[in-house]
Design a protein around this motif. Structure first.
Motif, PDB file in Angstrom:
ATOM      1  N   SER A  86       0.842  -1.187   0.000  1.00 28.91           N
ATOM      2  CA  SER A  86       0.000   0.000   0.000  1.00 28.91           C
ATOM      3  C   SER A  86       0.885   1.248   0.000  1.00 28.91           C
ATOM      4  O   SER A  86       1.925   1.285   0.660  1.00 28.91           O
ATOM      5  CB  SER A  86      -0.893   0.007   1.252  1.00 28.91           C
ATOM      6  OG  SER A  86      -1.627   1.205   1.349  1.00 28.91           O
ATOM      7  N   GLY A  87       0.479   2.264  -0.769  1.00 25.71           N
ATOM      8  CA  GLY A  87       1.229   3.513  -0.813  1.00 25.71           C
ATOM      9  C   GLY A  87       2.204   3.611  -1.960  1.00 25.71           C
ATOM     10  O   GLY A  87       2.763   4.675  -2.198  1.00 25.71           O
ATOM     11  N   ARG A 113      -2.886   3.298  -5.851  1.00 25.99           N
ATOM     12  CA  ARG A 113      -1.767   3.518  -4.922  1.00 25.99           C
ATOM     13  C   ARG A 113      -2.029   2.982  -3.519  1.00 25.99           C
ATOM     14  O   ARG A 113      -1.159   2.318  -2.938  1.00 25.99           O
ATOM     15  CB  ARG A 113      -1.435   5.012  -4.878  1.00 25.99           C
ATOM     16  CG  ARG A 113      -0.200   5.337  -4.058  1.00 25.99           C
ATOM     17  CD  ARG A 113       0.164   6.807  -4.171  1.00 25.99           C
ATOM     18  NE  ARG A 113       1.489   7.069  -3.629  1.00 25.99           N
ATOM     19  CZ  ARG A 113       2.157   8.196  -3.814  1.00 25.99           C
ATOM     20  NH1 ARG A 113       1.631   9.158  -4.533  1.00 25.99           N
ATOM     21  NH2 ARG A 113       3.356   8.352  -3.294  1.00 25.99           N
ATOM     22  N   PRO A 114      -3.209   3.213  -2.906  1.00 25.32           N
ATOM     23  CA  PRO A 114      -3.395   2.728  -1.538  1.00 25.32           C
ATOM     24  C   PRO A 114      -3.747   1.250  -1.428  1.00 25.32           C
ATOM     25  O   PRO A 114      -3.811   0.716  -0.321  1.00 25.32           O
ATOM     26  CB  PRO A 114      -4.550   3.594  -1.021  1.00 25.32           C
ATOM     27  CG  PRO A 114      -5.321   3.949  -2.244  1.00 25.32           C
ATOM     28  CD  PRO A 114      -4.314   4.088  -3.344  1.00 25.32           C
ATOM     29  N   THR A 115      -3.978   0.575  -2.561  1.00 24.76           N
ATOM     30  CA  THR A 115      -4.351  -0.838  -2.549  1.00 24.76           C
ATOM     31  C   THR A 115      -3.100  -1.709  -2.579  1.00 24.76           C
ATOM     32  O   THR A 115      -2.173  -1.452  -3.337  1.00 24.76           O
ATOM     33  CB  THR A 115      -5.240  -1.172  -3.754  1.00 24.76           C
ATOM     34  OG1 THR A 115      -6.382  -0.312  -3.766  1.00 24.76           O
ATOM     35  CG2 THR A 115      -5.710  -2.618  -3.714  1.00 24.76           C
ATOM     36  N   ARG A 172      -4.648   3.121   6.575  1.00 27.08           N
ATOM     37  CA  ARG A 172      -4.521   2.971   5.126  1.00 27.08           C
ATOM     38  C   ARG A 172      -5.847   2.437   4.607  1.00 27.08           C
ATOM     39  O   ARG A 172      -6.737   2.056   5.382  1.00 27.08           O
ATOM     40  CB  ARG A 172      -3.407   2.001   4.774  1.00 27.08           C
ATOM     41  CG  ARG A 172      -3.489   0.684   5.537  1.00 27.08           C
ATOM     42  CD  ARG A 172      -2.825  -0.470   4.802  1.00 27.08           C
ATOM     43  NE  ARG A 172      -3.564  -0.817   3.593  1.00 27.08           N
ATOM     44  CZ  ARG A 172      -3.381  -1.937   2.914  1.00 27.08           C
ATOM     45  NH1 ARG A 172      -2.487  -2.814   3.317  1.00 27.08           N
ATOM     46  NH2 ARG A 172      -4.076  -2.187   1.826  1.00 27.08           N
TER      47      ARG A 172
END
Length: 259
Positions: A18-19, A55-57, A198
């Motif tokens: 994540s990120g 992006r966060p997945t 997140r």
């Protein structure tokens, strides 16, 4: 270094944290650490994207090791020949198993899609979902003395942008940590009390026929520490037996990944 789930002479699959951006983007032109470049440096050859993860997945990201491999994989995704399975932690109690057929109008990012032409016509979007577990925690959120969460399994049959986030928001069970379509008050509470800082959406598994050999492939991605801690808090650790804890790169590793 990124965890490599699978690699042969044609394909490579990694567990995207994540990120991390998959590739360089207008979303963050100054971001130096991206999955494609990191994998390229790690295995010593170019990679070619076939699909994307936001992006966060976190979770399974599959790439080709040649332009032809990338093209064949992309074609399989476009023709819905690859089964995608996700897991999410959502607000409230979602207990049923059903299929949501709810068309979505294309959602554009002001930065990443600034050159795209907006299409206001709703596009077909179908998601299979199944509630796996529920919990009620003794933490007040808003006017309620307790807070309810559910663990959900998701299989999108189409690939619209932010489809799972938008579909769950439509069901009034937004994904925890979703800053755009979710419940900000619930997000703050989950981050403060249970460490969910997140988007709690994980691409757990891809199932496909190998684009060159035809052999069946089942690619699974383990869960990061944030997920494992959340499952522990909610008493769900035994519910995802195919997922084991994965140590993701530290901030120092990310700083050094670009050389």
């Amino acid at each position: 270094m990124l965890e490599i789930i699978y690699q042969d002479e044609w394909l490579v699959a990694v567990n995207k944290p994540s990120g991390w951006l998959v590739h360089r983007s207008w979303l963050d032109r100054d971001e130096k650490v991206v999955v494609m470049q990191t994998v390229r440096d790690q295995i010593g050859q170019h990679v070619y994207t076939a699909h994307r993860l936001d992006r966060p997945t976190s979770g399974v990201l599959l790439m080709g090791l040649s332009s032809e491999a990338g093209r064949r994989l992309a074609q399989q995704f476009e023709q819905h020949q690859i089964q995608k399975r996700y897991h999410a932690i959502v607000r409230g109690w979602l207990t049923e198993a059903a299929v949501l057929d709810y068309p979505l109008i294309e959602e554009l990012d002001k930065i990443a899609d600034k050159f795209a032409r907006e299409n206001r016509e709703a596009q077909p979007a179908v998601t299979r979902y199944r509630g796996l577990a529920t919990t009620e925690m003794p933490v007040a959120t808003g006017r309620y003395p307790t807070t309810r969460y559910s663990l959900v399994e998701l299989e999108p049959e189409t690939g619209r942008k932010h489809q799972l986030r938008r579909h769950l928001a439509h069901l009034r069970h937004p994904i925890i940590g979703d800053s755009k379509h979710g419940d900000l008050r619930q997000n703050r509470s989950a981050a403060e009390h249970f460490g969910c800082q997140r988007l709690m959406l994980h691409a757990s598994q891809l199932t496909l026929a190998h684009p060159f050999t035809g052999e069946p492939l089942v690619l699974r991605a383990g869960l990061d520490p944030v997920w494992m801690d959340a499952l522990t808090h909610f008493g769900w650790r035994t519910l995802l037996p195919d997922n084991e804890r994965v140590e993701f790169p530290s901030e120092t590793d990310q700083d050094n990944a670009d050389g």
